[in-house]
Design a protein around this motif. Structure first.
Motif, PDB file in Angstrom:
ATOM      1  N   MET A  79      40.002  41.251  50.340  1.00  0.00           N
ATOM      2  CA  MET A  79      40.914  40.345  49.661  1.00  0.00           C
ATOM      3  C   MET A  79      40.150  39.373  48.776  1.00  0.00           C
ATOM      4  SD  MET A  79      44.032  39.579  49.354  1.00  0.00           S
ATOM      5  CE  MET A  79      45.101  38.274  48.929  1.00  0.00           C
ATOM      6  N   LEU A  80      39.036  38.865  49.298  1.00  0.00           N
ATOM      7  CA  LEU A  80      38.228  37.915  48.535  1.00  0.00           C
ATOM      8  C   LEU A  80      37.654  38.573  47.291  1.00  0.00           C
ATOM      9  CD1 LEU A  80      37.119  35.043  48.495  1.00  0.00           C
ATOM     10  CD2 LEU A  80      35.153  35.865  49.785  1.00  0.00           C
ATOM     11  N   LYS A  81      37.332  39.867  47.402  1.00  0.00           N
ATOM     12  CA  LYS A  81      36.789  40.610  46.268  1.00  0.00           C
ATOM     13  C   LYS A  81      37.794  40.668  45.126  1.00  0.00           C
ATOM     14  CE  LYS A  81      36.432  45.197  46.181  1.00  0.00           C
ATOM     15  NZ  LYS A  81      36.002  46.560  46.503  1.00  0.00           N
ATOM     16  N   TYR A  82      39.064  40.882  45.460  1.00  0.00           N
ATOM     17  CA  TYR A  82      40.097  40.973  44.433  1.00  0.00           C
ATOM     18  C   TYR A  82      40.348  39.622  43.762  1.00  0.00           C
ATOM     19  CZ  TYR A  82      40.935  45.524  46.485  1.00  0.00           C
ATOM     20  OH  TYR A  82      40.801  46.798  46.941  1.00  0.00           O
ATOM     21  N   ILE A  83      40.321  38.577  44.538  1.00  0.00           N
ATOM     22  CA  ILE A  83      40.505  37.235  43.973  1.00  0.00           C
ATOM     23  C   ILE A  83      39.353  36.898  43.037  1.00  0.00           C
ATOM     24  CG2 ILE A  83      40.608  34.768  44.538  1.00  0.00           C
ATOM     25  CD1 ILE A  83      42.078  35.570  47.120  1.00  0.00           C
ATOM     26  N   PHE A  84      38.125  37.211  43.473  1.00  0.00           N
ATOM     27  CA  PHE A  84      36.955  36.949  42.646  1.00  0.00           C
ATOM     28  C   PHE A  84      37.021  37.757  41.351  1.00  0.00           C
ATOM     29  CE2 PHE A  84      32.522  37.880  41.461  1.00  0.00           C
ATOM     30  CZ  PHE A  84      32.113  36.589  41.187  1.00  0.00           C
ATOM     31  N   SER A  85      37.430  39.012  41.431  1.00  0.00           N
ATOM     32  CA  SER A  85      37.552  39.854  40.237  1.00  0.00           C
ATOM     33  C   SER A  85      38.596  39.286  39.280  1.00  0.00           C
ATOM     34  CB  SER A  85      37.949  41.271  40.623  1.00  0.00           C
ATOM     35  OG  SER A  85      36.975  41.848  41.433  1.00  0.00           O
TER      36      SER A  85
ATOM     37  N   VAL B  78      37.176  36.230  37.505  1.00  0.00           N
ATOM     38  CA  VAL B  78      36.209  36.620  36.480  1.00  0.00           C
ATOM     39  C   VAL B  78      36.917  37.150  35.235  1.00  0.00           C
ATOM     40  CG1 VAL B  78      34.396  38.292  35.949  1.00  0.00           C
ATOM     41  CG2 VAL B  78      34.322  37.039  38.093  1.00  0.00           C
ATOM     42  N   VAL B  79      37.937  37.969  35.425  1.00  0.00           N
ATOM     43  CA  VAL B  79      38.679  38.518  34.287  1.00  0.00           C
ATOM     44  C   VAL B  79      39.370  37.401  33.511  1.00  0.00           C
ATOM     45  CG1 VAL B  79      40.655  39.962  33.652  1.00  0.00           C
ATOM     46  CG2 VAL B  79      38.966  40.805  35.272  1.00  0.00           C
ATOM     47  N   VAL B  80      39.996  36.483  34.203  1.00  0.00           N
ATOM     48  CA  VAL B  80      40.665  35.366  33.528  1.00  0.00           C
ATOM     49  C   VAL B  80      39.653  34.512  32.771  1.00  0.00           C
ATOM     50  CG1 VAL B  80      41.939  33.220  33.931  1.00  0.00           C
ATOM     51  CG2 VAL B  80      42.648  35.314  35.071  1.00  0.00           C
ATOM     52  N   ALA B  81      38.489  34.275  33.365  1.00  0.00           N
ATOM     53  CA  ALA B  81      37.451  33.484  32.691  1.00  0.00           C
ATOM     54  C   ALA B  81      36.967  34.182  31.425  1.00  0.00           C
ATOM     55  CB  ALA B  81      36.283  33.237  33.644  1.00  0.00           C
TER      56      ALA B  81
END
Length: 97
Positions: A1-7, A10-13
């Motif tokens: 779950m944390l991996k998806y939030i981090f991804s 990053v995409v939004v940034a």
């Protein structure tokens, strides 16, 4: 779950950085593509092409990820089958001895 939030973060940034860089370019340019042409602001064109490249990259990555996942499933199934065969041969050898 944390991996998806981090991804996602990053995409939004990356998208925000691309839009910020493109926002300073308000020049009108003529963009010719195969069927027609249109006049767009340079910032809009940069954002559109960046988004298209990002989506295309995600699709290509998803294709290779899915391909590896399917190969992993097939190999796991093969290992289970071979382990079962080894166990059967070991049991039959022990009974014969």
């Amino acid at each position: 779950m944390l991996k998806y939030i981090f991804s996602f973060v990053v995409v939004v940034a990356i998208i925000l950085v691309a839009i910020t860089v493109g926002a300073n370019n308000d020049q009108l340019i003529t963009f010719n593509y195969i069927l027609a042409q249109s006049e767009l602001q340079l910032s809009s064109l940069v954002a559109i092409l960046f988004g298209f490249g990002l989506i295309l990259g995600w699709f290509i990555s998803a294709f290779f990820y899915l391909k590896l996942k399917l190969k992993n499933i097939a190999l796991t199934r093969q290992v289970k089958r071979q382990t079962q065969q080894i166990n059967e041969l070991t049991v039959s050898r022990d009974k014969a001895a």
